[in-house]
Design a protein around this motif. Structure first.
Motif, PDB file in Angstrom:
ATOM      1  N   LEU A   1       1.441  11.707   1.677  1.00  0.00           N
ATOM      2  CA  LEU A   1       1.371  10.244   1.748  1.00  0.00           C
ATOM      3  C   LEU A   1       0.261   9.752   2.662  1.00  0.00           C
ATOM      4  O   LEU A   1       0.072   8.547   2.829  1.00  0.00           O
ATOM      5  N   ARG A   2      -0.493  10.676   3.261  1.00  0.00           N
ATOM      6  CA  ARG A   2      -1.449  10.274   4.302  1.00  0.00           C
ATOM      7  C   ARG A   2      -2.462   9.241   3.805  1.00  0.00           C
ATOM      8  O   ARG A   2      -2.758   8.274   4.506  1.00  0.00           O
ATOM      9  N   SER A   3      -2.995   9.394   2.603  1.00  0.00           N
ATOM     10  CA  SER A   3      -4.024   8.447   2.144  1.00  0.00           C
ATOM     11  C   SER A   3      -3.422   7.054   1.941  1.00  0.00           C
ATOM     12  O   SER A   3      -4.074   6.043   2.232  1.00  0.00           O
ATOM     13  N   LYS A   4      -2.187   6.993   1.479  1.00  0.00           N
ATOM     14  CA  LYS A   4      -1.543   5.687   1.310  1.00  0.00           C
ATOM     15  C   LYS A   4      -1.227   5.060   2.669  1.00  0.00           C
ATOM     16  O   LYS A   4      -1.378   3.850   2.851  1.00  0.00           O
TER      17      LYS A   4
ATOM     18  N   GLU B   1       0.816  -1.217   0.000  1.00  0.00           N
ATOM     19  CA  GLU B   1       0.000   0.000   0.000  1.00  0.00           C
ATOM     20  C   GLU B   1       0.848   1.265   0.000  1.00  0.00           C
ATOM     21  O   GLU B   1       0.467   2.262  -0.615  1.00  0.00           O
ATOM     22  N   CYS B   2       1.968   1.253   0.721  1.00  0.00           N
ATOM     23  CA  CYS B   2       2.765   2.468   0.848  1.00  0.00           C
ATOM     24  C   CYS B   2       4.251   2.123   1.046  1.00  0.00           C
ATOM     25  O   CYS B   2       4.769   2.198   2.168  1.00  0.00           O
TER      26      CYS B   2
ATOM     27  N   VAL C   1       9.417  -4.378   5.042  1.00  0.00           N
ATOM     28  CA  VAL C   1       9.357  -5.583   5.870  1.00  0.00           C
ATOM     29  C   VAL C   1      10.748  -6.196   5.875  1.00  0.00           C
ATOM     30  O   VAL C   1      11.300  -6.479   4.816  1.00  0.00           O
ATOM     31  N   ILE C   2      11.308  -6.370   7.052  1.00  0.00           N
ATOM     32  CA  ILE C   2      12.677  -6.862   7.145  1.00  0.00           C
ATOM     33  C   ILE C   2      12.739  -8.057   8.092  1.00  0.00           C
ATOM     34  O   ILE C   2      11.930  -8.185   9.020  1.00  0.00           O
ATOM     35  N   ASP C   3      13.708  -8.920   7.831  1.00  0.00           N
ATOM     36  CA  ASP C   3      13.927 -10.096   8.672  1.00  0.00           C
ATOM     37  C   ASP C   3      14.760  -9.685   9.876  1.00  0.00           C
ATOM     38  O   ASP C   3      15.908  -9.253   9.733  1.00  0.00           O
TER      39      ASP C   3
ATOM     40  N   ALA D   1      -2.648   1.505   4.320  1.00  0.00           N
ATOM     41  CA  ALA D   1      -1.827   0.484   4.994  1.00  0.00           C
ATOM     42  C   ALA D   1      -2.391   0.158   6.368  1.00  0.00           C
ATOM     43  O   ALA D   1      -2.466  -1.012   6.764  1.00  0.00           O
ATOM     44  N   VAL D   2      -2.795   1.193   7.100  1.00  0.00           N
ATOM     45  CA  VAL D   2      -3.403   0.988   8.427  1.00  0.00           C
ATOM     46  C   VAL D   2      -4.678   0.158   8.296  1.00  0.00           C
ATOM     47  O   VAL D   2      -4.892  -0.817   9.033  1.00  0.00           O
TER      48      VAL D   2
END
Ligand code: SF4
Length: 72
Positions: free
Chosen positions: A50-53, A22-23, A29-31, A57-58
């Motif tokens: 970027l707020r809408s993106k 989404e954003c 995402v990290i290991d 995500a939320v």
């Protein structure tokens, strides 16, 4: 002007990566070597543009890991 920051509850994150889809400007995402990969933020205070993106995500995080906190 109201700003916002992104809050993460890492205990809930299971690394699905929906947030990154989404954003990608804010969510990676990290290991971390803890079993599941976990979300990592490029910034806690994303740009207003970027707020809408970030909101998407939320909203779409399946584990309800993310939230937006308004800052005066
Ligand atoms: S924040 Fe949510 S969507 Fe992103 S990796 Fe964690 S569980 Fe998955």
């Amino acid at each position: 002007m109201t700003k916002y920051r992104v809050k993460v509850d890492l205990m809930l994150c299971q690394g699905h990566g929906v947030c990154t889809e989404e954003c990608p400007e804010v969510f990676k995402v990290i290991d971390m070597g803890t079993g599941y990969p976990k979300v990592s933020l490029t910034t806690e205070n994303p740009a207003e543009e970027l707020r809408s993106k970030v909101q998407d995500a939320v909203d779409y995080c399946p584990n309800r890991t993310l939230s937006i906190v308004e800052i005066d």
